[in-house]
Design a protein around this motif. Structure first.
Motif, PDB file in Angstrom:
ATOM      1  N   GLU A 169       0.833  -1.205   0.000  1.00 26.08           N
ATOM      2  CA  GLU A 169       0.000   0.000   0.000  1.00 26.08           C
ATOM      3  C   GLU A 169       0.867   1.254   0.000  1.00 26.08           C
ATOM      4  N   ILE A 202       2.314   1.600  -3.499  1.00 24.87           N
ATOM      5  CA  ILE A 202       1.281   2.068  -4.437  1.00 24.87           C
ATOM      6  C   ILE A 202       1.031   3.570  -4.258  1.00 24.87           C
ATOM      7  N   THR A 203       1.028   4.020  -2.991  1.00 22.62           N
ATOM      8  CA  THR A 203       0.852   5.456  -2.711  1.00 22.62           C
ATOM      9  C   THR A 203       1.987   6.262  -3.323  1.00 22.62           C
ATOM     10  N   ILE A 236       3.805   5.418  -5.881  1.00 13.72           N
ATOM     11  CA  ILE A 236       3.647   5.395  -7.344  1.00 13.72           C
ATOM     12  C   ILE A 236       2.621   6.442  -7.782  1.00 13.72           C
ATOM     13  N   LYS A 237       1.494   6.491  -7.067  1.00 16.09           N
ATOM     14  CA  LYS A 237       0.436   7.448  -7.406  1.00 16.09           C
ATOM     15  C   LYS A 237       0.918   8.892  -7.290  1.00 16.09           C
ATOM     16  N   GLU A 238       1.812   9.152  -6.324  1.00 14.24           N
ATOM     17  CA  GLU A 238       2.297  10.516  -6.072  1.00 14.24           C
ATOM     18  C   GLU A 238       3.514  10.875  -6.922  1.00 14.24           C
ATOM     19  N   ASN A 239       4.007   9.912  -7.696  1.00 12.03           N
ATOM     20  CA  ASN A 239       5.187  10.141  -8.546  1.00 12.03           C
ATOM     21  C   ASN A 239       4.774  10.833  -9.845  1.00 12.03           C
ATOM     22  N   ASN A 240       5.015  12.115  -9.899  1.00  8.52           N
ATOM     23  CA  ASN A 240       4.611  12.908 -11.069  1.00  8.52           C
ATOM     24  C   ASN A 240       5.479  12.663 -12.306  1.00  8.52           C
ATOM     25  N   ARG A 269       0.405   8.126 -16.827  1.00 12.87           N
ATOM     26  CA  ARG A 269      -0.734   7.372 -16.310  1.00 12.87           C
ATOM     27  C   ARG A 269      -0.596   5.879 -16.611  1.00 12.87           C
ATOM     28  N   LYS A 295       2.066   4.370 -14.345  1.00  7.20           N
ATOM     29  CA  LYS A 295       1.530   4.200 -12.992  1.00  7.20           C
ATOM     30  C   LYS A 295       0.633   2.974 -12.914  1.00  7.20           C
ATOM     31  N   SER A 296      -0.247   2.833 -13.900  1.00  2.00           N
ATOM     32  CA  SER A 296      -1.179   1.689 -13.925  1.00  2.00           C
ATOM     33  C   SER A 296      -0.419   0.371 -13.979  1.00  2.00           C
ATOM     34  N   ILE A 341       1.398  -0.190 -10.570  1.00  2.00           N
ATOM     35  CA  ILE A 341       0.427  -0.570  -9.539  1.00  2.00           C
ATOM     36  C   ILE A 341      -0.045  -2.003  -9.739  1.00  2.00           C
TER      37      ILE A 341
END
Length: 523
Positions: free
Chosen positions: A176, A179-180, A182-186, A190, A193-194, A197
Motif C-alpha cells: 500500500e 502504491i501510494t 507510485i500514485k504521487e510520482n509525477n 498514467r 503508474k497503472s 500498480i
C-alpha cells in the motif's frame, strides 16, 4: 552511595540467561523494533539494574520474561532460559506455573495493580488461596511434562499462524505504501503508474497465496502433533487421578492415626489442664490435615498478616481490613510487594517501583527491597531510568538504548569507569550535591524504531560521534572480565576522547569519599 562503594562482584549460579533476544511490535505505522538482540544473565541473589530512557526496551524485555507481551508483540529471535526451559517458547498455561510462583513482578503504579473496591487484606488472602491448593498442585506436577508438551504444541500452532498473519499484514502495508508512492510520482505517466500498480498488486497476490499455503502446511503438521500429545496427556491424567486418590487416602489415614492416639491419651488422663492441651493438639492436627489439602481462609489470613508485617506495614491486623485508598502511595507499593512475595518466588522483577513516590518514601521502599533480597536470597531485575537508584541498588548494571544494551558492568565499574557516551550523558544529567558543574540534558529524542538509524543509534545525539558511527554499528568491546561497551571510541584506531568534565568531577568526588570512608573498591 553505600551500595555502590561496598559492591563486590559475585559469580553465582545463573538463574535467567537471555541470549540475542529480539522483539518487535506490528502496528499500523509499521514494525517497531523494540528490542534488537540483547544478551544478559541474572545470577542467584543479585540485583541487576536495567537503566535507560523511556522507549529503550527495558520494560518490554521484562514483559517477555513474564510472558505478558501485548497481542501485537512478537519475539523474532533469541532465547530466555529459566530452569532449563526457553520462556520464549512456553505456552500461556505453562506460564501459569511460573508467573507468580517462581517469577514475581512489581509494577510502577500500585493503584493499577490493586482492586480499589476490595479490602487490601482480602486481595493478599485471595492470592494465597488461589495458589495454595496442595492436592491440585500435586496433580499438576504429575501431569506437568505431558500437559506442557500438549499446550506448547497448541501454542506453537497459534504462534506460527499468528506470525504468518503478521507477515501478510506487513506485506499488505508495504505494498500500500509503494502504491501510494507510485500514485504521487509525477514523473510517471498514467500508463506507467497503472502498470506499476498492477505489478505491485500481483506481487502482493503471490505473497498472499504463498502465506496461505504456508498456513495450510502449518495446520496439517501441527494438528497431527497436537493429536499425539493429547493422547499422551490423557493417559498420564488417568494415572495421576489414581495417585491423587491414594495421596488423599494416605493423608487421611495419617490424620486419623494421630487423632486416635491423642484421643486415647485424652481418655487416659483426668487432669483438666492436660485434657485442654490434648484437645488443642487434636484441633491442630485436624487443621494441619485441612491445610495439607487446601489452605483455609483463617490460615491464609494469618499468612497475609505475616507478609504485611514483613514488608513494613504497621498495625497489619487493623490495616488488613482497609481499602487501597486508605493507604499512602508508599504503603500501597508495600502491599503490591507483599502480594508478589506470597508465593515465595525465586526471581522478583521490579518495573520502576518507586517512580510515582516522593524521595523519602522512595528511599524506604528501596531499603525494603534490599532487606527482602538479603532475607529471601532473591534474584532481582530492577528497571529504572534513575542512576541515583542504580547506585543504591545494583550489583550489576545494563544500560539500554534503542533496544540494545550499550554498556554492561558491575556497579563500581559503571560509576567509576563509564565507557559509553550514552552512559556519560545519563551521569551528566542527574543531580549531585557535590558537583559544581552545570547539569547537561541529553539533546534530541530517542530514534524512531520503525526505521532505526543507520550505524550507532545514539550517533545523532552524541557529541563524541565519529564518522564511522553514522555508517556502521559498533561491535562490543571488553573493558574487563565484567565490563563491556558497544562504542567505536574503544576501537584502538579511535582518537583519544576525554569524558565530560561533570562526569570526571563526580568520579573524583566519589573516589575521594570512598577513600575517606576506608572503603576498598573492587578493581
Amino acid at each position: 552511595m553505600e551500595k555502590l562503594q561496598a559492591n563486590v562482584q559475585q559469580q553465582g549460579e545463573v538463574v535467567i540467561d537471555v541470549k540475542d533476544l529480539k522483539i518487535s511490535f506490528y502496528t499500523d505505522h509499521g514494525r517497531v523494533r523494540a528490542v534488537r538482540g540483547i544478551s544478559f544473565q541474572l545470577r542467584k541473589g543479585e540485583i541487576l539494574c536495567i537503566v535507560g530512557e523511556s522507549g529503550s526496551g527495558k520494560s518490554v524485555t521484562t514483559k517477555a520474561i513474564m510472558g505478558i507481551l501485548p497481542g501485537n508483540g512478537r519475539i523474532d529471535g533469541g532465547s530466555i532460559m529459566y530452569e532449563g526451559e526457553d520462556l520464549t517458547k512456553v505456552s500461556e498455561e505453562e506460564f501459569h506455573r511460573i508467573r507468580g510462583h517462581k517469577i514475581g513482578m512489581v509494577f510502577q503504579d500500585p493503584l493499577s495493580s490493586l482492586n480499589p473496591i476490595m479490602r487490601v487484606g482480602k486481595q493478599i488472602t485471595e492470592a494465597i488461596i488461589l495458589n495454595s491448593n496442595k492436592i491440585k498442585r500435586y496433580y499438576n506436577d504429575l501431569i506437568a511434562k505431558e500437559f506442557v508438551d500438549y499446550k506448547n504444541a497448541v501454542s506453537n500452532k497459534k504462534r506460527l499462524l499468528h506470525n504468518a498473519n503478521l507477515e501478510l499484514r506487513e506485506a499488505k502495508r508495504k505494498k500500500e505504501t509503494e502504491i501510494t508512492k507510485i500514485k504521487e510520482n509525477n514523473k510517471l505517466s498514467r500508463e506507467e503508474k497503472s502498470a506499476a500498480i498492477a505489478q505491485e498488486k500481483e506481487q502482493y497476490k503471490e505473497a498472499k497465496t504463498s502465506i496461505r499455503n504456508e498456513k495450510k502446511a502449518i495446520r496439517e503438521s501441527s494438528d497431527a502433533e497436537i493429536k499425539e500429545k493429547k493422547q499422551q496427556l490423557n493417559l498420564v491424567k488417568k494415572s495421576a487421578r489414581v495417585k491423587v486418590k491414594q495421596k488423599k487416602r494416605e493423608l487421611k489415614e495419617e490424620r486419623d492415626k494421630e487423632v486416635a492416639a491423642l484421643q486415647a491419651k485424652l481418655k487416659a488422663t483426668e487432669d483438666e489442664q492436660q485434657q485442654e492441651a490434648i484437645k488443642a493438639e487434636i484441633k491442630k492436627v485436624k487443621e494441619t490435615y485441612v491445610n495439607s489439602i487446601k489452605i483455609t481462609r483463617r490460615a491464609a489470613k494469618q499468612r497475609a498478616i505475616r507478609v504485611m508485617t514483613e514488608v513494613g506495614i504497621p498495625n497489619a491486623e487493623r490495616r488488613y481490613k482497609q481499602y487501597p485508598f486508605e493507604f499512602s502511595g508508599g504503603m500501597r507499593q508495600r502491599v503490591v510487594i507483599a502480594i508478589a512475595l506470597t508465593q515465595d518466588p525465586d526471581v522478583l522483577i521490579l518495573d520502576e517501583p518507586t517512580t510515582a513516590l516522593d524521595v523519602t518514601i522512595q528511599a524506604q521502599i528501596l531499603e525494603l527491597i534490599n532487606e527482602l533480597k538479603e532475607e529471601r536470597n532473591l534474584s532481582c531485575i530492577f528497571i529504572t531510568h534513575d542512576l541515583g537508584v542504580v547506585a543504591n541498588m545494583a550489583d550489576r548494571v545494563a544500560v539500554m538504548y534503542a533496544g540494545k544494551i550499550v554498556e554492561s558492568a558491575t556497579v563500581n565499574e559503571l560509576f567509576y569507569n563509564p565507557q559509553h557516551p550514552y552512559t556519560w550523558a545519563l551521569l551528566s544529567s542527574i543531580a549531585d550535591v557535590d558537583t559544581e558543574e552545570r547539569l547537561e540534558a541529553i539533546p534530541g529524542t530517542p530514534p524512531d524504531m520503525v526505521n532505526p538509524p543507520k550505524g550507532d543509534a545514539f550517533s545523532l545525539r552524541n557529541r563524541y560521534a565519529l564518522a564511522v558511527d553514522y555508517e556502521y554499528e559498533p561491535p562490543t568491546y571488553q573493558v574487563s572480565p565484567t565490563h563491556f561497551a558497544s562504542t567505536w571510541l574503544l576501537d584502538p584506531r579511535a582518537p583519544k576522547v576525554e569524558r565530560p568534565a561533570i562526569v570526571e568531577e563526580r568520579i573524583k568526588n566519589s573516589l575521594k569519599a570512598a577513600k575517606e570512608a576506608g572503603v576498598k573498591l573492587d578493581e
